[in-house]
Write an enzyme that holds these catalytic residues in place. Structure first.
Site, mmCIF file in Angstrom:
data_model
loop_
_atom_site.group_PDB
_atom_site.id
_atom_site.type_symbol
_atom_site.label_atom_id
_atom_site.label_comp_id
_atom_site.label_asym_id
_atom_site.label_seq_id
_atom_site.Cartn_x
_atom_site.Cartn_y
_atom_site.Cartn_z
ATOM 1 N N CYS A 112 50.170 39.508 41.726
ATOM 2 C CA CYS A 112 50.125 40.725 40.915
ATOM 3 C C CYS A 112 51.503 41.391 40.860
ATOM 4 C CB CYS A 112 49.022 41.648 41.410
ATOM 5 S SG CYS A 112 48.373 42.666 40.071
ATOM 6 N N HIS A 115 44.574 38.227 41.392
ATOM 7 C CA HIS A 115 44.520 38.285 42.864
ATOM 8 C C HIS A 115 43.656 37.144 43.393
ATOM 9 C CE1 HIS A 115 46.168 42.407 43.463
ATOM 10 N NE2 HIS A 115 45.754 42.555 42.218
ATOM 11 N N GLU A 163 43.350 36.110 46.273
ATOM 12 C CA GLU A 163 42.831 36.347 47.631
ATOM 13 C C GLU A 163 41.366 36.763 47.644
ATOM 14 O OE1 GLU A 163 45.164 38.142 46.110
ATOM 15 O OE2 GLU A 163 45.031 40.293 46.532
HETATM 16 N N1 GLN Z 1 51.202 48.015 39.635
HETATM 17 C C1 GLN Z 1 51.074 46.804 38.917
HETATM 18 C C2 GLN Z 1 50.147 46.944 37.728
HETATM 19 O O1 GLN Z 1 49.388 47.878 37.635
HETATM 20 C C3 GLN Z 1 50.554 45.713 39.827
HETATM 21 C C4 GLN Z 1 49.148 45.960 40.267
HETATM 22 C C5 GLN Z 1 48.762 45.152 41.458
HETATM 23 O O2 GLN Z 1 49.601 44.565 42.128
HETATM 24 N N2 GLN Z 1 47.494 45.143 41.775
HETATM 25 O O3 GLN Z 1 50.160 46.116 36.854
#
Ligand code: GLN
Length: 578
Positions: free
Chosen positions: A414, A547, A549
């Site tokens: 992310c 993600h 994970e």
């Molecule tokens: N802050 C970034 C976004 O909103 C990454 C979000 C995250 O890592 N969950 O796109």
């Protein structure tokens, strides 16, 4: 439907979630299908707007629900897929009842906590318990629903839920309802006496509310002695063998085994009148996993570049995914916590650097800086996980740059993926000040931008959330894609998302022509999901917007994490050749 309700007393943080997940795993190994519900008595509608620093990570579900991290433990232990309604909060229940009242559904009646809120809770539980679960194969309605009541008995906030559950035992009938209690047995004094008073108080309180536990789990640093169980039995109205010792073990995966040794599965079968399809439970794979973790002699050092590195629950699923992957490569995971902002060269004259904290000196900061870089350099692999807000971002970019140049295995998740793109744009394409508009709205080269469909004014539940498909290309820039192989040569994979920003569609061409391949995209081909450097350039430099994970399981490591650990352990070549 059989319901097992577990509440806790004395103090929070007892490991109630792990105890319940372990009950579930044991039932699963006995051939039953299990679902679970977590009740959080706070007023927030969901955990999405809660700080991970205070509350731990926000676990994102398949349907986009943003839930308490305990749901993550349930999914990992039970191998099921839960939905947003499996997390009940006071906020959700009241919101629903109030919306009904506004519609006029209550036909002029006075709307009250009892019966309107308590009925709503019971209906919610019954409805969600019957939602089909099961991650692989066909989905099925569960045989047993585990319900965790968060908080501790006696909290004002939990009262309405306890009352609802008291009524619920009559609604579903005695043979379908089993209450359990997780308590603390402190060990005090020079002789190490196990104290039962806190347990007695907790159970007394529960019984005064009309709820009598049939099993008591005693969390204790040492195995609970028969004399302690006898005492608890006589004061708490349970048979002595229903007082179960949940003492400290080498790792949490031993807990289901501990419960099985104490015959919990048969107690449940008797109380709830269930025939266990598999008895004794078939827990061999799990046992192998639990035991193997303690036996690896070779370590693998992974540096996690985070922001709240003092509070590890903020990254719970990432840590679990690393753990699962380390078992898959048969290495002992040595996780090093690197505070991202420590990677930046301390400079008293730079106004953008955070002011010194109380008691801190520039010398301290320099020492921390050195320590952070020593850790990063000594790591076999590096992970930059998700994150929000500007603090620490430049440190994460520095880590991505270092890993790219030094050919150190790197996984970006992310924000860690977005950081890879920013770094590449700045240092390979020479786009000065390339940034995300999250951190600098007016930057010269916005390579990561706000997604058009996202709501700017409401923060609750408005991100791009939940499972989406990613299409992976087998080849990129004339080479085989690593991610394609890691995902077992699947061209479509489904992973969970939680973000507001994306790679700027206008910059994609330029960046990929310069060598950073976007091998994974959404089904419209406009949203970038996976980036990697070709293997001829770097042994493992992979990032994903989603993600992974959240879908990692003890016996089934998540592919990108598995890739990182294989690269770090020197096993990736062999895997790819195979
Ligand atoms: N802050 C970034 C976004 O909103 C990454 C979000 C995250 O890592 N969950 O796109």
């Amino acid at each position: 439907m059989k319901y097992i309700v577990v509440s806790g007393g004395v103090v929070s943080g007892l490991g109630k979630g792990i105890t319940i997940s372990s009950i579930g795993r044991l039932l699963l190994s006995s051939g039953l299908t299990v679902t679970s519900i977590k009740i959080d008595p706070y007023l927030n509608v969901d955990a999405g707007t809660m700080s991970p620093f205070e509350h731990g990570e926000v676990f994102t579900l398949h349907d986009g629900g943003e839930a308490d991290l305990d749901l993550g433990n349930y999914e990992r232990f039970l191998g099921v897929r839960l939905g947003k309604d499996n997390n009940i909060t006071t906020g959700k229940v009241y919101r629903k009842v109030i919306a009904r009242e506004r519609r006029g559904d209550y036909l002029g009646k006075t709307v009250q906590v009892v019966p309107h809120i308590t009925n709503e809770i019971q209906e919610w539980i019954e409805r969600v318990a019957h939602e089909p679960v099961q991650e692989e194969g066909e989905s099925k309605v569960a045989d047993v629903c585990l319900i965790e009541l968060g908080g501790t008995v006696g909290d004002i906030e939990s009262m309405v839920f306890l009352e609802a559950l008291r009524q619920f035992q009559f609604r579903v009938g005695d043979e379908n309802f089993m209450l359990m209690f997780v308590s603390l047995v402190p060990v005090l004094g020079s002789v190490g006496e196990q104290k039962t008073k806190p347990t007695q108080h907790g159970v007394k309180e529960l019984r005064s509310l009309g709820l009598s536990p049939k099993v008591i789990f005693c969390r204790c640093s040492t195995p609970v002695e028969p004399s302690t169980c006898a005492k608890i039995s006589s004061f708490c109205h349970v048979p002595a063998d229903h007082c179960i010792s949940v003492h400290d073990v080498d790792n949490i995966y031993h807990v289901p085994l501990l419960l099985m040794e104490q015959n919990l599965h048969n107690m449940i079968a008797t109380a709830l009148k269930i025939d266990l399809p598999i008895n004794p439970p078939n827990i061999a794979d799990w046992r192998k996993f639990a035991v193997s973790i303690d036996q690896f002699t070779v370590t693998c050092k992974i540096a996690l570049i985070g922001k709240y590195s003092t509070f590890q629950d903020s990254y719970l699923s990432v840590i679990k995914a690393l753990k699962h992957a380390s078992v898959a490569v048969e290495r002992d995971l040595d996780l090093m916590w690197v505070e991202a902002s420590d990677l930046i060269v301390p400079d008293e004259n730079d106004p953008t650097q955070p002011p010194l904290e109380e008691g801190e000196t520039w010398e301290h900061r320099k020492a921390k800086h050195k320590e952070a870089w020593d850790m990063l350099k000594s790591a076999d692999g590096v992970i930059v996980p998700g994150g929000f807000g500007v603090r620490g971002v430049e440190g994460k970019i520095a880590a991505a740059e270092y890993c790219r140049k030094e050919k150190k295995p790197y996984l970006g998740v992310c924000l860690g993926f977005q950081v890879m793109v920013m770094e590449y744009a700045r240092n390979v394409l020479g786009m000065s000040g390339a940034n995300s508009t999250e951190f600098d709205e007016n930057c010269e080269n916005p390579v990561v931008v706000f997604m058009p469909e996202i709501d700017k004014d409401n923060l609750g539940g408005t991100m791009r959330l939940g499972a989406r498909d990613t299409l992976i290309t087998p080849h990129a820039n004339g080479e085989l894609s690593t991610s394609f192989h890691l995902y077992g040569k699947k061209e479509v994979v489904s992973e969970r998302h939680r973000h507001r920003y994306e790679v700027n569609p206008e910059k994609i061409d330029e960046i990929s022509k310069a060598g950073l391949s976007f091998v994974g995209k959404d089904e419209t081909s406009t949203r970038m999901e996976i980036a990697e450097l070709p293997r001829s350039v770097h042994p493992f430099y992979v990032g994903c917007q989603y993600h992974p994970e959240f879908q990692s399981r003890p016996l089934k490591a998540s592919p990108p994490f598995h890739g990182l650990l294989m690269a770090a352990a020197g096993q990736l070549n062999e895997f790819l050749e195979k």
